[in-house]
Design an enzyme around this catalytic site. Structure first.
Site, PDB file in Angstrom:
ATOM      1  N   SER A  31       0.862  -1.179   0.000  1.00  0.00           N
ATOM      2  CA  SER A  31       0.000   0.000   0.000  1.00  0.00           C
ATOM      3  C   SER A  31       0.903   1.236   0.000  1.00  0.00           C
ATOM      4  CB  SER A  31      -0.862  -0.013   1.273  1.00  0.00           C
ATOM      5  OG  SER A  31      -1.432   1.262   1.487  1.00  0.00           O
ATOM      6  N   TYR A  87      -1.890  -0.765  10.445  1.00  0.00           N
ATOM      7  CA  TYR A  87      -2.024  -1.098   9.016  1.00  0.00           C
ATOM      8  C   TYR A  87      -0.739  -0.739   8.273  1.00  0.00           C
ATOM      9  CZ  TYR A  87      -3.950  -1.105   4.255  1.00  0.00           C
ATOM     10  OH  TYR A  87      -4.171  -1.352   2.921  1.00  0.00           O
TER      11      TYR A  87
HETATM   12  P1  NAD Z   1     -11.609  -5.741  -0.313  1.00  0.00           P
HETATM   13  O1  NAD Z   1     -12.111  -5.720   1.084  1.00  0.00           O
HETATM   14  O2  NAD Z   1     -12.513  -5.298  -1.402  1.00  0.00           O
HETATM   15  O3  NAD Z   1     -11.055  -7.181  -0.664  1.00  0.00           O
HETATM   16  C1  NAD Z   1     -10.261  -7.907   0.221  1.00  0.00           C
HETATM   17  C2  NAD Z   1     -10.576  -9.369   0.080  1.00  0.00           C
HETATM   18  O4  NAD Z   1      -9.690 -10.094   0.929  1.00  0.00           O
HETATM   19  C3  NAD Z   1     -11.995  -9.729   0.507  1.00  0.00           C
HETATM   20  O5  NAD Z   1     -12.612 -10.536  -0.457  1.00  0.00           O
HETATM   21  C4  NAD Z   1     -11.791 -10.496   1.812  1.00  0.00           C
HETATM   22  O6  NAD Z   1     -12.776 -11.496   2.035  1.00  0.00           O
HETATM   23  C5  NAD Z   1     -10.436 -11.100   1.591  1.00  0.00           C
HETATM   24  N1  NAD Z   1      -9.781 -11.454   2.856  1.00  0.00           N
HETATM   25  C6  NAD Z   1      -9.629 -10.677   3.951  1.00  0.00           C
HETATM   26  N2  NAD Z   1      -9.000 -11.364   4.899  1.00  0.00           N
HETATM   27  C7  NAD Z   1      -8.755 -12.584   4.427  1.00  0.00           C
HETATM   28  C8  NAD Z   1      -8.139 -13.743   4.944  1.00  0.00           C
HETATM   29  N3  NAD Z   1      -7.663 -13.778   6.177  1.00  0.00           N
HETATM   30  N4  NAD Z   1      -8.043 -14.830   4.153  1.00  0.00           N
HETATM   31  C9  NAD Z   1      -8.541 -14.826   2.917  1.00  0.00           C
HETATM   32  N5  NAD Z   1      -9.134 -13.761   2.363  1.00  0.00           N
HETATM   33  C10 NAD Z   1      -9.249 -12.661   3.112  1.00  0.00           C
HETATM   34  O7  NAD Z   1     -10.287  -4.844  -0.300  1.00  0.00           O
HETATM   35  P2  NAD Z   1      -9.291  -4.355  -1.440  1.00  0.00           P
HETATM   36  O8  NAD Z   1      -9.279  -2.890  -1.389  1.00  0.00           O
HETATM   37  O9  NAD Z   1      -9.569  -5.034  -2.683  1.00  0.00           O
HETATM   38  O10 NAD Z   1      -7.941  -4.843  -0.798  1.00  0.00           O
HETATM   39  C11 NAD Z   1      -7.040  -5.729  -1.419  1.00  0.00           C
HETATM   40  C12 NAD Z   1      -5.637  -5.440  -0.915  1.00  0.00           C
HETATM   41  O11 NAD Z   1      -5.273  -4.158  -1.342  1.00  0.00           O
HETATM   42  C13 NAD Z   1      -5.478  -5.456   0.581  1.00  0.00           C
HETATM   43  O12 NAD Z   1      -4.262  -6.074   0.926  1.00  0.00           O
HETATM   44  C14 NAD Z   1      -5.440  -4.004   0.949  1.00  0.00           C
HETATM   45  O13 NAD Z   1      -4.762  -3.767   2.136  1.00  0.00           O
HETATM   46  C15 NAD Z   1      -4.726  -3.435  -0.247  1.00  0.00           C
HETATM   47  N6  NAD Z   1      -4.936  -2.001  -0.470  1.00  0.00           N
HETATM   48  C16 NAD Z   1      -6.163  -1.483  -0.696  1.00  0.00           C
HETATM   49  C17 NAD Z   1      -6.315  -0.104  -0.897  1.00  0.00           C
HETATM   50  C18 NAD Z   1      -7.658   0.525  -1.140  1.00  0.00           C
HETATM   51  O14 NAD Z   1      -7.724   1.768  -1.123  1.00  0.00           O
HETATM   52  N7  NAD Z   1      -8.694  -0.206  -1.403  1.00  0.00           N
HETATM   53  C19 NAD Z   1      -5.195   0.716  -0.849  1.00  0.00           C
HETATM   54  C20 NAD Z   1      -3.949   0.152  -0.635  1.00  0.00           C
HETATM   55  C21 NAD Z   1      -3.837  -1.210  -0.454  1.00  0.00           C
END
Ligand code: NAD
Length: 587
Positions: free
Chosen positions: A457, A470
């Site tokens: 991130s 985080y």
């Molecule tokens: P999201 O919540 O839409 O998707 C995350 C998915 O991970 C969900 O389907 C959830 O069920 C699954 N998940 C969570 N914990 C889990 C576990 N222990 N085992 C298996 N599956 C699990 O979120 P996103 O935004 O798509 O996030 C994806 C990645 O991107 C994450 O690592 C997040 O930290 C990172 N990220 C997101 C953003 C943002 O702004 N959305 C920014 C930077 C980084």
């Protein structure tokens, strides 16, 4: 003979006896593999074994190589015309009633182009897969067109390929190549292949006949190269569908050589591989999968271009096995879809069973030849071990691993309990560690390269008072990725850390807010979701960045303008970034 289960026969033609090996059921479509220089048919052993369960696989030692006899005299005995006679004799012996699917590597491919473009083989070839060996006629026209209309770019291409062709000039000198191969070069060749090309030694390759094969094979060059480059055939058009597999790090051939190939091969499918020259030895899984897919499509009457996916980077990811965690939602789901559009086989992993299955179902509709949903909590080491075992036995070793599952946690350091810390580190950091350790190990043990993508991130390098836990988890993911990248570089495994900024996904409605009661947490989640909605950066763009990162083997990839800005500031203006970190979050 070093190919397990192969049946041997001899084919007489034009004064030589060719040693021919067959595997698999002879009633199945015939795949005919032609080796290059300085090799014998054993170069194909790994590929042949992988194809033999579905096809009738045939290999032969080219005249003067392996156990086939050499023409006398050698001079003039290796012309492309004579090699075409040999091919037709073998094809008639092993598959008299059906055309064969031709596959060539290096000089086997140079020959293959001749077979696929001359009139007298029409009706005897069903398809041609070419690796690391251009048509001498096409090469001749390529040089001529660059010499007659030189631009700085074209001249650079000429010099580039000219430098890669040093060994071709050497092989034209009399006697020296023979002396070298029968002397020190022949002895050292297996070690050189291992060191320079990562070709695993052992398994009966190269065979003991190498020094003699290499000496005889010098006549392949002497009998053909100068004559054809000077006077290339004007009508060297392929009369069959062609699949071109281009290793991108080939030290002997520039990918630019194939720039105008559609002109000569109208039914052309392109594939690319981050590999060196000897792909039948270093990438047998991928090579066999692409041959199998192409042959099957041709047998089923599907036009070559319709048989393969057309999404971005389809030439690179078609048929590859890609596993994405957190694939039920947001960035993970979009990434699974982008790889599916490129024709990859998808394993969609999530703790949300319904969501994972749905992603797999939709991936199949979009273009994945196969897709599976798997339920696992990435923080559970044993469950990950079990999943890896299942994936390896049922679907194969993963080519691209995307450790993406993650959860959000907001709140000041003193509001964040030890339990909160544990939860976020378990998923965001340990989930990635388990993925890299368990699936990465399988990748390394297979020894055919691969790529690991970890979703970090912008928070990994941008401090903030609102996200201590985080950000710490993501900074650890970033450093882990960098360390692993250094460790795995020698094994052809790339590692990329993706650093998105604010992306419009479901994460905002599941993020925990430490220190807030249930009602306050709901309010904060809603407010954050609204803010991310207004920003409205789609997860599909992160997915595109992930595919690009794999293709270009990027180390750290900030996505979204704010993530890129913060990345620059972390390097050039860290004080400003620290000052921003002190601001109260706007919630
Ligand atoms: P999201 O919540 O839409 O998707 C995350 C998915 O991970 C969900 O389907 C959830 O069920 C699954 N998940 C969570 N914990 C889990 C576990 N222990 N085992 C298996 N599956 C699990 O979120 P996103 O935004 O798509 O996030 C994806 C990645 O991107 C994450 O690592 C997040 O930290 C990172 N990220 C997101 C953003 C943002 O702004 N959305 C920014 C930077 C980084």
């Amino acid at each position: 003979m070093n190919i397990e289960g192969a049946r041997e026969r001899w084919v007489r033609t034009g004064g030589v006896e060719l040693c021919v090996a067959e595997l698999g059921d002879a009633s199945q479509p015939t795949v005919l593999l032609v080796h290059g220089y300085p090799d014998s048919k054993e170069v194909w052993s790994e590929v042949a074994e992988r194809l033999a369960d579905r096809f009738h696989v045939v290999l032969y030692d080219v005249r003067g190589h392996g156990r086939s006899t050499a023409p006398a005299p050698l001079r003039g005995g290796f012309t492309l015309e004579k090699l075409t006679d040999d091919f037709l004799a073998v094809a008639d012996a092993v598959s008299p009633d059906r055309p064969v699917h031709l596959v060539g590597h290096d000089w086997g491919s140079v020959q293959g182009w001749e077979f696929a473009t001359v009139e007298r083989t029409e009706g005897r070839i069903a398809s041609f897969t070419s690796m690391s060996g251009p048509s001498l006629d096409h090469f001749g026209h390529w040089i001529k067109s660059r010499m007659s209309r030189p631009t700085p770019r074209k001249v650079a291409q000429l010099f580039g390929q000219g430098a890669k062709s040093w060994y071709v000039y050497m092989l034209h000198t009399p006697v020296l190549p023979e002396l070298a191969w029968r002397g020190p070069l022949g002895k050292r060749w297996p070690k050189m292949l291992e060191r320079l090309e990562n070709v695993p030694s052992g398994g009966g390759y190269p065979t003991a006949s190498l020094p003699q094969d290499a000496s005889h094979g010098a006549w392949l060059y002497r009998d053909n190269v100068r004559a054809r480059l000077r006077r290339p055939r004007p009508d060297a058009y392929a009369h069959v569908p062609v699949q071109l597999i281009t290793p991108l790090d080939d030290v002997f051939l520039s990918p630019k050589l194939y720039a105008e190939l559609e002109h000569w091969a109208p039914q052309l499918v392109r594939r690319t591989l981050p590999a060196k020259h000897w792909v039948p030895r270093t990438r047998p899984d991928q090579v066999a999968a692409w041959i199998g897919e192409f042959v099957r499509a041709n047998e089923d009457g599907i036009p070559a271009k319709e048989a393969v996916a057309t999404g971005p980077y389809a030439d690179r990811f078609g048929g590859q096995l890609v596993l994405v965690t957190g694939a039920a939602s947001g960035i993970g789901r979009a990434t699974a879809f982008a790889f599916a559009e490129a024709g990859a086989r998808i394993v969609a992993v999530d703790r949300d069973a319904e969501g994972a299955m749905r992603t797999a179902e939709m991936a199949r509709l979009i273009g994945a030849p196969e897709a599976w949903g798997e339920v696992v909590d990435v923080s559970d080491e044993q469950a990950m071990e079990k999943l890896a075992e299942k994936v390896a036995t049922e679907y194969g070793v993963v080519d691209v691993l995307v450790n993406n599952a993650g959860i959000g946690l907001s709140g000041s350091f003193f509001d964040t309990t030890a339990e909160d810390w544990k939860k976020v580190l378990d998923v965001n950091l340990w989930g990635v560690i388990h993925g890299c350790r368990i699936f990465g190990k399988q990748m390394a043990e297979r020894g055919q390269g691969g790529h690991i993508v970890n979703t970090a991130s912008a928070a990994a390098y941008q401090p903030s008072r609102a996200l201590p836990a985080y950000s710490t988890s993501k900074a650890a993911v970033l450093m882990l990725s960098e360390c692993l990248r250094a460790e795995l570089a020698g094994q052809g495994i790339g590692v990329s850390a993706i650093c998105p900024g604010l992306v419009n996904t479901n994460i905002t409605s599941t993020t925990r807010f430490a220190g807030a009661d249930a009602t306050e947490e709901k309010r904060l989640q809603k407010k954050t979701s609204r803010l991310y909605g207004l920003r409205n950066f789609p997860p599909e763009k992160v997915a595109s960045a992930i595919l690009r990162a794999v293709v270009k083997n990027r180390a750290v990839v900030p996505v979204t303008p704010e993530a890129r800005g913060a990345h620059l500031m972390s390097r050039f203006a860290p004080r400003t970034l620290r000052a921003i970190a002190r601001l109260e979050p706007p919630l």
